[in-house]
Motif scaffolding. Sequence first.
Motif, PDB file in Angstrom:
ATOM      1  N   ALA A  32       0.719  -1.191  -0.159  1.00  0.00           N
ATOM      2  CA  ALA A  32       0.046  -0.027   0.015  1.00  0.00           C
ATOM      3  C   ALA A  32       0.870   1.175   0.073  1.00  0.00           C
ATOM      4  O   ALA A  32       0.395   2.384   0.111  1.00  0.00           O
ATOM      5  CB  ALA A  32      -0.929  -0.183   1.181  1.00  0.00           C
ATOM      6  N   HIS A  33       1.977   1.080  -0.238  1.00  0.00           N
ATOM      7  CA  HIS A  33       3.097   2.346  -0.016  1.00  0.00           C
ATOM      8  C   HIS A  33       3.007   3.207   1.093  1.00  0.00           C
ATOM      9  O   HIS A  33       3.087   4.445   1.066  1.00  0.00           O
ATOM     10  CB  HIS A  33       2.881   3.238  -1.305  1.00  0.00           C
ATOM     11  N   GLY A  34       2.715   2.489   2.187  1.00  0.00           N
ATOM     12  CA  GLY A  34       2.363   3.193   3.478  1.00  0.00           C
ATOM     13  C   GLY A  34       1.147   3.781   3.634  1.00  0.00           C
ATOM     14  O   GLY A  34       1.073   4.916   4.673  1.00  0.00           O
ATOM     15  N   GLN A  35       0.185   3.455   2.822  1.00  0.00           N
ATOM     16  CA  GLN A  35      -1.073   4.196   3.283  1.00  0.00           C
ATOM     17  C   GLN A  35      -2.051   3.381   3.877  1.00  0.00           C
ATOM     18  O   GLN A  35      -1.965   2.189   3.796  1.00  0.00           O
ATOM     19  CB  GLN A  35      -1.636   4.719   1.549  1.00  0.00           C
ATOM     20  N   LEU A  36      -2.815   4.212   4.647  1.00  0.00           N
ATOM     21  CA  LEU A  36      -3.866   3.382   5.587  1.00  0.00           C
ATOM     22  C   LEU A  36      -5.200   3.973   5.018  1.00  0.00           C
ATOM     23  O   LEU A  36      -5.436   5.360   5.452  1.00  0.00           O
ATOM     24  CB  LEU A  36      -3.529   3.656   6.779  1.00  0.00           C
ATOM     25  N   PHE A  37      -6.153   3.154   4.353  1.00  0.00           N
ATOM     26  CA  PHE A  37      -7.460   3.646   3.876  1.00  0.00           C
ATOM     27  C   PHE A  37      -7.035   5.128   3.250  1.00  0.00           C
ATOM     28  O   PHE A  37      -7.929   6.209   3.217  1.00  0.00           O
ATOM     29  CB  PHE A  37      -8.373   4.058   4.965  1.00  0.00           C
ATOM     30  N   HIS A  38      -6.228   5.147   2.073  1.00  0.00           N
ATOM     31  CA  HIS A  38      -5.686   6.306   1.303  1.00  0.00           C
ATOM     32  C   HIS A  38      -5.440   7.327   2.044  1.00  0.00           C
ATOM     33  O   HIS A  38      -5.274   8.550   1.586  1.00  0.00           O
ATOM     34  CB  HIS A  38      -7.127   6.511   0.447  1.00  0.00           C
TER      35      HIS A  38
END
Length: 303
Positions: free
Chosen positions: A41-47
Amino acid sequence: MIVRPRPHWLYLLFVRRGSLVHLILQQQLFVFAVACAVVAAHGQLFHWKVPLNASPFSLIGIALAIFFGFRINASYDRYWEARKLWGSILVDSRNLARKASTCVAPGSNVRPFILGIAAFAAALRNQLRGDPAQRGLEGLLPDEVTARLAPARNPANLILLWLAQGLREKRAVGRLDPILAHSMEQNLDELSLAMGGCERILNTPLPFTYSVILHRSSYLYCVLLPFGLVDAIGLMTPLIVCFVSYTFFALEALSDEIEDPFGRAPNDLALDAIVAGIEASLREMLGETPAPPPRPDENYVLS
């Protein structure tokens, strides 16, 4: 207790038995899966891009290292104190048997008394491990004494009482000098003191709240760590996170094992071997041939 020769340094990197990997494998897989998901997710959490880097983890890691150091030291202190107490039981058992063999009037049958000392060690082991009171006492005590131990809450203490009564009887019939009887009573006192020390360790665990705080902090650290590393090291994040989490989880598992040093975990004290050593020493003093010493099993564990 794990008893094995130290392997070659290269083999030591991949050794499985004694590494606690089997105890923390599920935690490791969970952290690895979280790290892989963070990388994907490239370090993303729920966008939402989680704004973390390695800096705060350096500070938190130092604090966690201090807490883990205290935890493992506290557990090892309990383990080492228990080993010293059982060492004192070995020494006092030999001293008491030697005095019984040389100080009681010739012609007295001291064999039941000396075997009773070995029975005390076996009964204390059973008591600390929650085993049946009569385990391993075959041939060491008279039947009427053994029968009294089954319902007892503290069988080892009853054996000490029976030994003290034996000293009183020999003193009453003039087969034991009162001064020498006092010296032997002191050895019984030392055995009772060691027993009390073992009971103190068994009945006073480390504060549960401390374990909860440390457990939660280490898990939270390992779950958030991928967010702080993904931008810097990318695909290497799961590997580094697994290495860090292995250190934390393995130390926690080891400290849990040795916190109660009287159990049957691979890193606990080898009480069966210690008790067998005490009995062997006493039987040799009686001129008997002891049983062969216990050997580690196929996993190098000596119970």
